[in-house]
Design an enzyme around this catalytic site. Sequence first.
Site, short mmCIF file in Angstrom:
data_model
loop_
_atom_site.label_atom_id
_atom_site.label_comp_id
_atom_site.label_asym_id
_atom_site.label_seq_id
_atom_site.Cartn_x
_atom_site.Cartn_y
_atom_site.Cartn_z
N ASN A 168 12.97 -5.49 7.63
CA ASN A 168 13.79 -4.41 8.19
C ASN A 168 13.22 -3.81 9.48
O ASN A 168 13.69 -2.77 9.93
CB ASN A 168 14.04 -3.30 7.17
CG ASN A 168 14.90 -3.76 6.01
OD1 ASN A 168 15.86 -4.49 6.20
ND2 ASN A 168 14.54 -3.35 4.81
N ASP A 191 19.58 -16.23 7.79
CA ASP A 191 20.61 -15.26 7.47
C ASP A 191 20.04 -13.87 7.19
O ASP A 191 20.70 -12.87 7.44
CB ASP A 191 21.42 -15.74 6.26
CG ASP A 191 22.26 -16.96 6.59
OD1 ASP A 191 22.65 -17.11 7.76
OD2 ASP A 191 22.53 -17.77 5.68
N GLY A 233 15.75 -20.47 9.85
CA GLY A 233 15.51 -19.89 8.54
C GLY A 233 15.69 -20.90 7.41
O GLY A 233 16.00 -22.07 7.63
N ARG A 298 10.09 -18.26 -6.42
CA ARG A 298 9.94 -18.39 -4.97
C ARG A 298 8.85 -19.38 -4.60
O ARG A 298 8.87 -19.96 -3.51
CB ARG A 298 9.67 -17.02 -4.34
CG ARG A 298 10.80 -16.02 -4.51
CD ARG A 298 10.55 -14.76 -3.70
NE ARG A 298 10.62 -15.05 -2.26
CZ ARG A 298 11.75 -15.02 -1.55
NH1 ARG A 298 12.89 -14.72 -2.12
NH2 ARG A 298 11.73 -15.29 -0.27
#
Length: 584
Positions: A168, A191, A233, A298
């Site tokens: 952010n 994205d 990405g 992940r």
Amino acid sequence: MEPDLRLESSLWVGNKRYRAVLTGWHFNWTEVDKKNRDKKTISVPVAEVVGVEEGRVEILPQKSVEDTDKDFTVFYVKRFSSGGTYGLLWRLGRTQFSCPSRALRDQWTKHLRAALKTHSPLRPHRLLVFINPFGGKKKGRKIYHSVVAPLFELAGISSHVIVTERANQARDHLLKKDLAGFDGVVCVGGDGMFSELLHGLIGRTQQEAGLCENDPAVTLQPCPLHIGIIPAGSTDCVCYATVGVIDPVTSALHIIIGDSQPLDVCSVHQASSLVHYSVSLLGYGFYGDVLAESEKHRWMGPLRYDYSGTMVYLSNRSYAGIVHYLPADPQDSSPRDRTRCLSGCSVCSRSTERLFHQSSDSGSLYSSHNSQYTSDSEGEWVTVEGRFRCVSLTCMSSSCPKSPLGLSPSAHLADGTGDLILVWDTHPLGFLKFLYRHTTTQDQFDLPFVEVHRVKAVRFSLPSGKEEEGYEEIGGTSSAIDDEERGYIETVSRNGSQQHLAEGCTEQQMTSEQKTATPFLCGLCCSKAPAVSVWNCDGEILPNTEINCRIHGQLVRLYARGIEDGAAVHNCSKEHDNKCERIF
């Protein structure tokens, strides 16, 4: 009528003589044989000339300059097939011209540069670039500095580069810092990075306009700055759906020539609080479960999505829910019309006139669109209740390399609507068929348990008694569904443009066997069914289950032009026995 002639002379490319002509909109050079007869012509739109340099110049893979008095080099966009039906790769074309004199060389470079300024007024001059060094294969910095930066320098674009260090950071910068002097912002990432720029720009624009984003009925103002995407990405869905390929050079060239593609944005609210903005997928049920499961793995990298998808499929989940939606005008377009939103889309072009129509009693850019969402239109809402494998809303096709046509192949980028896809509870093999069709050209909506509707707004709520139950881990299936939950209720208003929905009611009164199936027990991962799922919003898990969604037409603009048809790469037909190759 022929455009005004700007400049014409004989030039040499290697040892061949050409007749070069610069008109108002095109730069052409035609090979001339020894008998002064025209042969092959190459035509480049002035708007797609990237740069003009004195001397013999190369840019990629490394810059080299041979300073000669009588030569100049023209760089331009050159298209190649990407191997698929849609989407074209853009490459930097380069041609070196030799002139009889330095004076003529200077005349050509002066006229070409002047033509660029005249016919490409929307080209960016200064960009704010955010690089995510951690996204994808962690090659964001290398991609920008080795591929994108040299192209920007060639085009005379200056850039202020920020390498992000935390989540952010880009969004916060756009919300708080001075953006004066920038023509656009660019993200080098996936994205997730694009989402940061989207939220930052929309939030900044509404702040400056004095509007409250937390109001679900507010008319959001369109953002003045364009967004450019350099794909780097793990997922680059937005880039793929708006350009047709995932390629940094192609995206950089779209930015350089100042392409402009409007994009619809979906706002997601919970009560009187903004939750998120979405442009691609807003999914509940299967897609939400896959994302939630993948977060626990992940360490597996991109393989976690395939693994999680398999586990969620085997868990055979369905969820009870109530869906309210506001249908769009079926006369404009339909999610089943089998059209594709390509570059120059006529549906989106007509929507621009409708969305930005200035009414006589309101100065709002979205006055006509906003009036369709107010309480005056409450009677047009449609309500559906039942058990769903998944509920999805998308503002674009959401195509990607694994699903070339996307979740909704006929969805449009900028028509002010979204496509609502309802997949009712069904037998696992039926749901597998639905998922498999996303990877082919078969119609995934041509199944008895699937519905798709073009909508302007959606509300999702839980049946009474489900509100307090939370999401559970994988380990449940639909082992006990009573007869009441198997049914569904649909109420349709017969007012105005929605009259046609009444005609389809008999078709929609399907038996419970068509809408649901006998639960399938999977001994691998089943014990108890979770009560609720989570929402997957452009790859992020939303904290709320009951949400209100609204489509804001053409709220942002990207440096893109939509997906180009692969048939655009061709040689034009013979005219007067001359061959002509158009680079367009």
